[in-house]
Motif scaffolding. Structure first.
Motif, PDB file in Angstrom:
ATOM      1  N   ARG A  15       0.835  -1.202   0.000  1.00 59.99           N
ATOM      2  CA  ARG A  15       0.000   0.000   0.000  1.00 59.99           C
ATOM      3  C   ARG A  15       0.867   1.248   0.000  1.00 59.99           C
ATOM      4  NH1 ARG A  15      -4.886   2.205   0.765  1.00 59.99           N
ATOM      5  NH2 ARG A  15      -4.980   4.155   1.912  1.00 59.99           N
ATOM      6  N   ALA A  16       1.916   1.253   0.805  1.00 59.43           N
ATOM      7  CA  ALA A  16       2.813   2.411   0.887  1.00 59.43           C
ATOM      8  C   ALA A  16       3.453   2.697  -0.473  1.00 59.43           C
ATOM      9  CB  ALA A  16       3.888   2.174   1.935  1.00 59.43           C
ATOM     10  N   GLU A  17       3.846   1.652  -1.188  1.00 52.19           N
ATOM     11  CA  GLU A  17       4.445   1.834  -2.514  1.00 52.19           C
ATOM     12  C   GLU A  17       3.418   2.356  -3.520  1.00 52.19           C
ATOM     13  OE1 GLU A  17       7.976  -1.513  -2.522  1.00 52.19           O
ATOM     14  OE2 GLU A  17       5.896  -2.208  -2.665  1.00 52.19           O
ATOM     15  N   LYS A  18       2.189   1.895  -3.403  1.00 54.51           N
ATOM     16  CA  LYS A  18       1.121   2.395  -4.281  1.00 54.51           C
ATOM     17  C   LYS A  18       0.852   3.869  -4.003  1.00 54.51           C
ATOM     18  CE  LYS A  18      -1.100  -2.080  -4.755  1.00 54.51           C
ATOM     19  NZ  LYS A  18      -2.158  -2.956  -4.266  1.00 54.51           N
ATOM     20  N   LEU A  19       0.902   4.262  -2.739  1.00 55.41           N
ATOM     21  CA  LEU A  19       0.693   5.675  -2.385  1.00 55.41           C
ATOM     22  C   LEU A  19       1.807   6.549  -2.957  1.00 55.41           C
ATOM     23  CD1 LEU A  19      -0.642   5.315   1.267  1.00 55.41           C
ATOM     24  CD2 LEU A  19      -1.945   5.905  -0.787  1.00 55.41           C
ATOM     25  N   VAL A  20       3.031   6.039  -2.992  1.00 56.35           N
ATOM     26  CA  VAL A  20       4.138   6.782  -3.612  1.00 56.35           C
ATOM     27  C   VAL A  20       3.864   6.951  -5.102  1.00 56.35           C
ATOM     28  CG1 VAL A  20       6.584   6.679  -4.233  1.00 56.35           C
ATOM     29  CG2 VAL A  20       5.869   6.160  -1.895  1.00 56.35           C
ATOM     30  N   LEU A  21       3.378   5.903  -5.762  1.00 54.34           N
ATOM     31  CA  LEU A  21       3.006   5.993  -7.181  1.00 54.34           C
ATOM     32  C   LEU A  21       1.989   7.112  -7.395  1.00 54.34           C
ATOM     33  CD1 LEU A  21       2.213   2.573  -8.914  1.00 54.34           C
ATOM     34  CD2 LEU A  21       3.842   4.299  -9.617  1.00 54.34           C
ATOM     35  N   ILE A  22       0.986   7.142  -6.534  1.00 56.37           N
ATOM     36  CA  ILE A  22      -0.067   8.152  -6.639  1.00 56.37           C
ATOM     37  C   ILE A  22       0.504   9.548  -6.424  1.00 56.37           C
ATOM     38  CG2 ILE A  22      -2.149   9.042  -5.491  1.00 56.37           C
ATOM     39  CD1 ILE A  22      -2.857   6.028  -4.954  1.00 56.37           C
ATOM     40  N   GLN A  23       1.354   9.698  -5.416  1.00 61.14           N
ATOM     41  CA  GLN A  23       1.925  11.014  -5.095  1.00 61.14           C
ATOM     42  C   GLN A  23       2.853  11.531  -6.180  1.00 61.14           C
ATOM     43  OE1 GLN A  23       3.659  10.200  -1.290  1.00 61.14           O
ATOM     44  NE2 GLN A  23       1.712  10.297  -0.216  1.00 61.14           N
ATOM     45  N   THR A  24       3.514  10.626  -6.895  1.00 59.08           N
ATOM     46  CA  THR A  24       4.461  11.057  -7.925  1.00 59.08           C
ATOM     47  C   THR A  24       3.817  11.167  -9.303  1.00 59.08           C
ATOM     48  OG1 THR A  24       5.212   8.780  -8.252  1.00 59.08           O
ATOM     49  CG2 THR A  24       6.454  10.142  -6.693  1.00 59.08           C
ATOM     50  N   SER A  25       2.539  10.799  -9.403  1.00 61.68           N
ATOM     51  CA  SER A  25       1.854  10.937 -10.694  1.00 61.68           C
ATOM     52  C   SER A  25       1.438  12.394 -10.879  1.00 61.68           C
ATOM     53  CB  SER A  25       0.632  10.025 -10.766  1.00 61.68           C
ATOM     54  OG  SER A  25      -0.422  10.537  -9.990  1.00 61.68           O
ATOM     55  N   HIS A  26       1.157  12.745 -12.092  1.00 59.79           N
ATOM     56  CA  HIS A  26       0.766  14.120 -12.404  1.00 59.79           C
ATOM     57  C   HIS A  26      -0.727  14.222 -12.661  1.00 59.79           C
ATOM     58  CE1 HIS A  26       4.948  15.240 -12.484  1.00 59.79           C
ATOM     59  NE2 HIS A  26       5.176  14.218 -13.271  1.00 59.79           N
ATOM     60  N   LEU A  27      -1.474  13.333 -12.039  1.00 56.96           N
ATOM     61  CA  LEU A  27      -2.925  13.315 -12.210  1.00 56.96           C
ATOM     62  C   LEU A  27      -3.554  14.364 -11.313  1.00 56.96           C
ATOM     63  CD1 LEU A  27      -5.142  11.682 -13.681  1.00 56.96           C
ATOM     64  CD2 LEU A  27      -5.249  10.227 -11.673  1.00 56.96           C
TER      65      LEU A  27
END
Length: 96
Positions: free
Chosen positions: A76-88
């Motif tokens: 989950r923590a890694e998925k949250l990093v993906l979300i935070q680093t996306s430009h969506l």
């Protein structure tokens, strides 16, 4: 992203705060489907789709499926990093 051609990998946040990963060629349609009986088993019961949190475009189904499998293995923590680093845009796909 409505004009996107090809496949996308996406993460949807559920009303419970949980994250769901999937692939599609039509993100808007699929997001709406997740709130209906045509949606994934994940969204049966109390969980409903809240917002699209991550989107990544792919040229073909094969590459999208490979990436989906890799994302599903993340914590989950890694998925949250993906979300935070996306430009969506954080408001994108909000289910009001």
């Amino acid at each position: 992203l409505s004009g996107t051609k090809g496949w996308v990998v996406y993460l949807i946040e559920a009303t419970t705060g949980q994250l769901y990963c999937g692939i599609t060629t039509d993100l808007a349609r699929r997001f709406l489907e997740h709130g209906t009986p045509k949606g994934a088993k994940f969204f049966k019961g109390k969980r409903q789709p809240k917002a699209i949190r991550f989107v990544e475009e792919h040229a073909d189904r094969s590459s999208a499926s490979i990436r989906e499998a890799a994302i599903k293995k993340l914590s989950r923590a890694e998925k949250l990093v993906l979300i935070q680093t996306s430009h969506l845009d954080p408001a994108y796909g909000q289910n009001q």
